[in-house]
Design a protein around this motif. Structure first.
Motif, PDB file in Angstrom:
ATOM      1  N   UNK A 104       0.846  -1.180   0.000  1.00  0.00           N
ATOM      2  CA  UNK A 104       0.000   0.000   0.000  1.00  0.00           C
ATOM      3  C   UNK A 104       0.894   1.246   0.000  1.00  0.00           C
ATOM      4  N   UNK A 105       0.528   2.205  -0.803  1.00  0.00           N
ATOM      5  CA  UNK A 105       1.274   3.455  -0.914  1.00  0.00           C
ATOM      6  C   UNK A 105       1.183   4.226   0.416  1.00  0.00           C
ATOM      7  N   UNK A 106       2.313   4.765   0.901  1.00  0.00           N
ATOM      8  CA  UNK A 106       2.275   5.535   2.156  1.00  0.00           C
ATOM      9  C   UNK A 106       1.355   6.745   2.041  1.00  0.00           C
ATOM     10  N   UNK A 107       0.653   7.035   3.106  1.00  0.00           N
ATOM     11  CA  UNK A 107      -0.229   8.197   3.145  1.00  0.00           C
ATOM     12  C   UNK A 107       0.601   9.429   3.492  1.00  0.00           C
ATOM     13  N   UNK A 108       0.326  10.534   2.787  1.00  0.00           N
ATOM     14  CA  UNK A 108       1.037  11.786   3.025  1.00  0.00           C
ATOM     15  C   UNK A 108       0.202  12.654   3.966  1.00  0.00           C
ATOM     16  N   UNK A 109       0.723  12.835   5.163  1.00  0.00           N
ATOM     17  CA  UNK A 109       0.033  13.560   6.223  1.00  0.00           C
ATOM     18  C   UNK A 109       0.595  14.971   6.297  1.00  0.00           C
ATOM     19  N   UNK A 110      -0.238  15.938   5.996  1.00  0.00           N
ATOM     20  CA  UNK A 110       0.184  17.337   6.087  1.00  0.00           C
ATOM     21  C   UNK A 110      -0.089  17.823   7.503  1.00  0.00           C
ATOM     22  N   UNK A 111       0.963  18.240   8.182  1.00  0.00           N
ATOM     23  CA  UNK A 111       0.858  18.728   9.552  1.00  0.00           C
ATOM     24  C   UNK A 111       0.804  20.242   9.577  1.00  0.00           C
ATOM     25  N   UNK A 112      -0.200  20.765  10.246  1.00  0.00           N
ATOM     26  CA  UNK A 112      -0.275  22.194  10.520  1.00  0.00           C
ATOM     27  C   UNK A 112      -0.158  22.336  12.031  1.00  0.00           C
ATOM     28  N   UNK A 113       0.888  23.000  12.498  1.00  0.00           N
ATOM     29  CA  UNK A 113       1.084  23.151  13.938  1.00  0.00           C
ATOM     30  C   UNK A 113       2.099  24.252  14.202  1.00  0.00           C
ATOM     31  N   UNK A 114       2.342  24.496  15.473  1.00  0.00           N
ATOM     32  CA  UNK A 114       3.155  25.616  15.892  1.00  0.00           C
ATOM     33  C   UNK A 114       4.638  25.503  15.586  1.00  0.00           C
ATOM     34  N   UNK A 115       5.227  26.644  15.300  1.00  0.00           N
ATOM     35  CA  UNK A 115       6.679  26.736  15.166  1.00  0.00           C
ATOM     36  C   UNK A 115       7.295  27.063  16.526  1.00  0.00           C
ATOM     37  N   UNK A 116       6.473  27.025  17.541  1.00  0.00           N
ATOM     38  CA  UNK A 116       6.904  27.157  18.933  1.00  0.00           C
ATOM     39  C   UNK A 116       6.472  25.896  19.664  1.00  0.00           C
ATOM     40  N   UNK A 117       7.117  25.630  20.780  1.00  0.00           N
ATOM     41  CA  UNK A 117       6.838  24.395  21.524  1.00  0.00           C
ATOM     42  C   UNK A 117       5.755  24.551  22.582  1.00  0.00           C
ATOM     43  N   UNK A 124       4.184   3.879   8.713  1.00  0.00           N
ATOM     44  CA  UNK A 124       4.788   4.154   7.418  1.00  0.00           C
ATOM     45  C   UNK A 124       4.166   5.384   6.741  1.00  0.00           C
ATOM     46  N   UNK A 125       3.754   6.347   7.549  1.00  0.00           N
ATOM     47  CA  UNK A 125       3.214   7.586   6.998  1.00  0.00           C
ATOM     48  C   UNK A 125       4.325   8.508   6.549  1.00  0.00           C
ATOM     49  N   UNK A 126       4.023   9.352   5.596  1.00  0.00           N
ATOM     50  CA  UNK A 126       4.959  10.378   5.148  1.00  0.00           C
ATOM     51  C   UNK A 126       4.461  11.726   5.644  1.00  0.00           C
ATOM     52  N   UNK A 127       5.383  12.576   6.030  1.00  0.00           N
ATOM     53  CA  UNK A 127       5.039  13.876   6.591  1.00  0.00           C
ATOM     54  C   UNK A 127       5.330  14.981   5.587  1.00  0.00           C
ATOM     55  N   UNK A 128       4.372  15.887   5.463  1.00  0.00           N
ATOM     56  CA  UNK A 128       4.541  17.137   4.730  1.00  0.00           C
ATOM     57  C   UNK A 128       4.296  18.225   5.771  1.00  0.00           C
TER      58      UNK A 128
END
Length: 190
Positions: A1-14, A35-39
């Protein structure tokens, strides 16, 4: 199965509490485990940097998209599989949206909210069918969720449009939703 591309929207601060970095590390590891891919936004700092690094360490491919101006201010991870450098924030969002199979929104500030509202609006307008998961970890988005309910009650939004956001409270629930989408590519708009 082709890896799913997960687009993360989150803070540039911790954030001001260690729990946020801990949650980001857990999420990055679990993305690697499935085996997810991150964008993501390409930066090394904050939650986005924490998730990217944990994902890389867990074997995920990670792609960053950053503007030329931001790259002068903040460095990107040296371990990215790809880094796209673009001219504007609008171009950055467009590139991330284009590459993604699914969106996962975590705690963050104004930029995160901008990204959330962009993908939520374009989903409402049927410009894409990509699911949007809002990780309401430790009730971070509780006021936003209340606002959406108020907008429905006051007639400014429909329940159908409010429900385009899949709200989850834990990392495990977010991973479950990602896997559900990966197993059911026919995710339908109603």
């Amino acid at each position: 199965m082709k890896p799913i591309k997960i687009c993360l929207f989150c803070g540039s601060r911790s954030g001001s509490n260690y729990q946020w970095s801990s949650m980001a590390d857990e999420l990055g590891k679990k993305i690697g485990n499935i085996n997810g891919e991150v964008v993501y936004g390409g930066g090394r700092w904050g939650l986005m940097g924490d998730i990217a690094e944990a994902s890389i360490k867990s074997g995920s491919k990670v792609t960053g998209v950053i503007t030329h101006d931001l790259l002068k201010i903040e460095s990107s991870s040296e371990n990215l599989d790809k880094l796209f450098t673009v001219d504007s924030m609008t171009e950055r969002k467009s590139k991330m949206i284009e590459m993604a199979d699914i969106f996962l929104v975590l705690p963050g500030g104004i930029g995160t909210l901008d990204e959330l509202f962009d993908v939520w609006t374009t989903r409402q307008l049927k410009q894409h069918k990509k699911p949007i998961i809002l990780l309401n970890y430790d009730n971070y988005f509780e006021h936003l969720i209340s606002f959406a309910k108020k907008a429905v009650a006051e007639g400014f939004m429909t329940n159908k449009h409010k429900d385009l956001l899949k709200i989850v409270k834990t990392v495990d629930e977010a991973i479950f939703e990602i896997l559900e989408h990966q197993n059911n590519k026919s995710y339908k708009l109603e």
